[in-house]
Scaffold this motif. Structure first.
Motif, short mmCIF file in Angstrom:
data_model
loop_
_atom_site.label_atom_id
_atom_site.label_comp_id
_atom_site.label_asym_id
_atom_site.label_seq_id
_atom_site.Cartn_x
_atom_site.Cartn_y
_atom_site.Cartn_z
N PRO A 144 54.67 38.18 44.44
CA PRO A 144 54.82 38.67 42.97
C PRO A 144 53.76 38.13 41.67
CG PRO A 144 56.47 37.31 43.54
CD PRO A 144 55.93 37.84 44.85
N ILE A 145 53.44 36.81 42.22
CA ILE A 145 52.61 36.05 41.39
C ILE A 145 51.24 36.80 41.29
CG2 ILE A 145 51.82 33.53 40.95
CD1 ILE A 145 53.45 34.31 44.23
N LEU A 146 50.90 37.19 42.27
CA LEU A 146 49.28 37.96 42.13
C LEU A 146 49.40 38.89 41.06
CD1 LEU A 146 46.98 37.08 43.89
CD2 LEU A 146 47.46 38.89 45.43
N LEU A 147 50.57 39.63 41.09
CA LEU A 147 50.45 40.93 40.46
C LEU A 147 50.17 40.56 38.71
CD1 LEU A 147 53.72 42.68 41.73
CD2 LEU A 147 51.42 43.25 42.15
N LYS A 148 50.30 39.55 38.25
CA LYS A 148 50.27 38.91 37.03
C LYS A 148 48.91 38.57 36.72
CE LYS A 148 55.05 37.59 36.30
NZ LYS A 148 56.03 36.58 36.55
N LYS A 149 48.23 38.18 37.90
CA LYS A 149 46.85 37.42 37.48
C LYS A 149 45.70 38.69 37.60
CE LYS A 149 46.92 32.89 38.21
NZ LYS A 149 46.40 31.73 38.58
N ILE A 150 45.85 39.79 38.61
CA ILE A 150 44.98 40.42 38.77
C ILE A 150 45.31 41.92 38.31
CG2 ILE A 150 44.46 39.70 41.07
CD1 ILE A 150 45.90 41.73 42.37
N THR A 151 43.91 42.73 38.03
CA THR A 151 44.19 44.17 37.41
C THR A 151 44.93 45.06 38.16
OG1 THR A 151 41.85 44.73 38.00
CG2 THR A 151 42.18 43.48 36.00
N GLN A 152 45.04 46.26 37.67
CA GLN A 152 45.68 47.39 38.57
C GLN A 152 44.55 47.82 39.33
OE1 GLN A 152 49.15 48.03 37.29
NE2 GLN A 152 48.84 50.40 37.25
N ASN A 153 43.34 47.91 38.88
CA ASN A 153 42.05 48.35 39.54
C ASN A 153 42.00 47.36 40.97
OD1 ASN A 153 39.37 49.07 39.87
ND2 ASN A 153 39.45 49.71 37.83
N ASP A 154 42.00 46.05 40.69
CA ASP A 154 41.77 45.39 41.93
C ASP A 154 43.02 45.34 42.88
OD1 ASP A 154 39.34 44.26 41.29
OD2 ASP A 154 40.04 42.59 40.27
N LEU A 155 44.16 45.47 42.26
CA LEU A 155 45.29 45.60 43.16
C LEU A 155 45.16 46.83 43.98
CD1 LEU A 155 48.26 44.98 44.18
CD2 LEU A 155 49.18 45.83 42.28
N ALA A 156 44.80 47.94 43.36
CA ALA A 156 44.75 49.31 44.24
C ALA A 156 43.66 49.08 45.29
CB ALA A 156 44.20 50.52 43.29
N ARG A 157 42.37 48.38 44.84
CA ARG A 157 41.33 48.26 46.05
C ARG A 157 41.67 47.63 46.95
NH1 ARG A 157 38.71 52.98 44.94
NH2 ARG A 157 38.06 53.01 42.97
N TYR A 158 42.89 46.53 46.73
CA TYR A 158 43.16 45.78 47.83
C TYR A 158 44.14 46.60 48.80
CZ TYR A 158 45.87 41.95 49.94
OH TYR A 158 46.49 41.05 51.04
N LEU A 159 44.91 47.50 48.03
CA LEU A 159 45.88 48.23 48.90
C LEU A 159 45.38 49.26 49.78
CD1 LEU A 159 48.86 48.00 46.38
CD2 LEU A 159 48.62 46.80 48.55
#
Lengths: 185, 185
Positions: A144-159
């Motif tokens: 959950p920590i990661l979610l606060k630090k990265i953009t939705q954009n990056d999160l999507a590209r990671y998933l």
DNA sequence: CATGAATTTTAACCTCGGTTAATGATTGTC
DNA sequence: GACAATCATTAACCGAGGTTAAAATTCATG
């Protein structure tokens, strides 16, 4: 000697501002980097220019391009700083050299590689067995920590999906959650 | 002492007929297996009963469940023989024990783990950056031998899709190939 | 060779997530 | 505080691949 001591005596500290690259896909870089503070992302750029994120690198993690270090090829991904970060850089050659002489260090390296392999196995499992939505939910659980630090954009590209897809999934999940919260008949 | 010598002095040889399991998902098995001859598959079974194939194991490969060996959990996947296979089994404890004393062996283990990590990275890259069709084409390129030995069913489950989907892709690819063969205007 | 079992293909229908593009929301900067 | 720039959401359309079920093919075994 252990890994940490080796870093102190053979490593060079460097600072990377937000947006600065440590290396680019296609470069040759046979170093290992230890992250002291900050946040980095490792990402692939496809021939059609699309970005896919291999991993985020947090303090106390190591990162380096195995295909450059070990397989004699160029870096298969780029490494960029997402926040001002302090790194320690050490040529992989040094690690191998000391590892050949020092059994404590060699066992440190084994530990480190085992942990890395385990992490990669988990990610493989997620791509093989889970849908995009399940991967999103699993990440919320595990990091959950990661979610606060990265953009939705990056999160999507990671998933492994697009930002548009992730936005849709978030909405779907929220509506499920709120239904769950209702009094069930 | 090197890895091979350790296998000779501390390993036990065992034979597995086609269809026999070496271990099952959920078991505890802290051994490493070296494959001398034959063919095995490592696969996950999801809660809904669906199968996803983690890897095929060929002669000279090693296999073992890191999550059982190292993370103190149970095996996250099952291991089954697809052909009569000869394996050498060795408790991972022994490897660690000898690795702590013998620097040549420790460096062998490092070599082995690096190769494994590199392989996992390639697979991660394929899932992140390639479509099902591209993964199929890449496998034809890289490991044509495997295609002759395994069923379409298993191939599909390895590539992260269903046998029906793979059949469709094969057809699509063939029609592209034949078009490519025609005289281009 | 014949029969049944397993594998592969095909077809019809459906869902998830990609693509494109427009619209809102946030953020940083002068 | 106004502007641009980045980021997130929404909508409309589309296509790849999942699902189910039936048909065709291949394989195994008596």
């Amino acid at each position: 000697m252990n890994f940490h001591e080796l870093l102190l005596c053979e490593g060079n500290t460097l600072e990377k501002e937000k947006g600065e690259h440590v290396f680019m896909q296609g470069d040759s870089d046979k170093s290992l980097y230890f992250i002291q503070t900050g946040l980095l992302k490792a990402y692939y750029t496809s021939s059609s220019g699309k970005e896919a994120i291999k991993s985020f690198i947090l303090p106390n993690d190591f990162i380096g391009s195995l295909s450059s270090i070990y397989a004699g090829q160029n870096c298969s991904f780029s490494l960029v700083s997402l926040e001002t970060s302090m790194l320690v850089k050490i040529p992989f050659e040094k690690i191998v050299e000391y590892g050949k002489k020092d059994i404590v260090l060699a066992n440190n390296i084994i530990e480190f590689l085992m942990r890395l392999t385990l992490k990669k196995e988990r990610r493989e499992h997620e791509f093989l067995c889970m849908s995009a939505e399940e991967r999103y939910l699993a990440l919320i659980e595990s990091t959950p920590i990661l979610l606060k630090k990265i953009t939705q954009n990056d999160l999507a590209r990671y998933l492994g999906m697009t930002p548009v897809g992730l936005s849709r999934i978030k909405k779907r999940v929220q509506s499920k959650m709120s239904k769950q919260g209702e009094n069930n008949p």
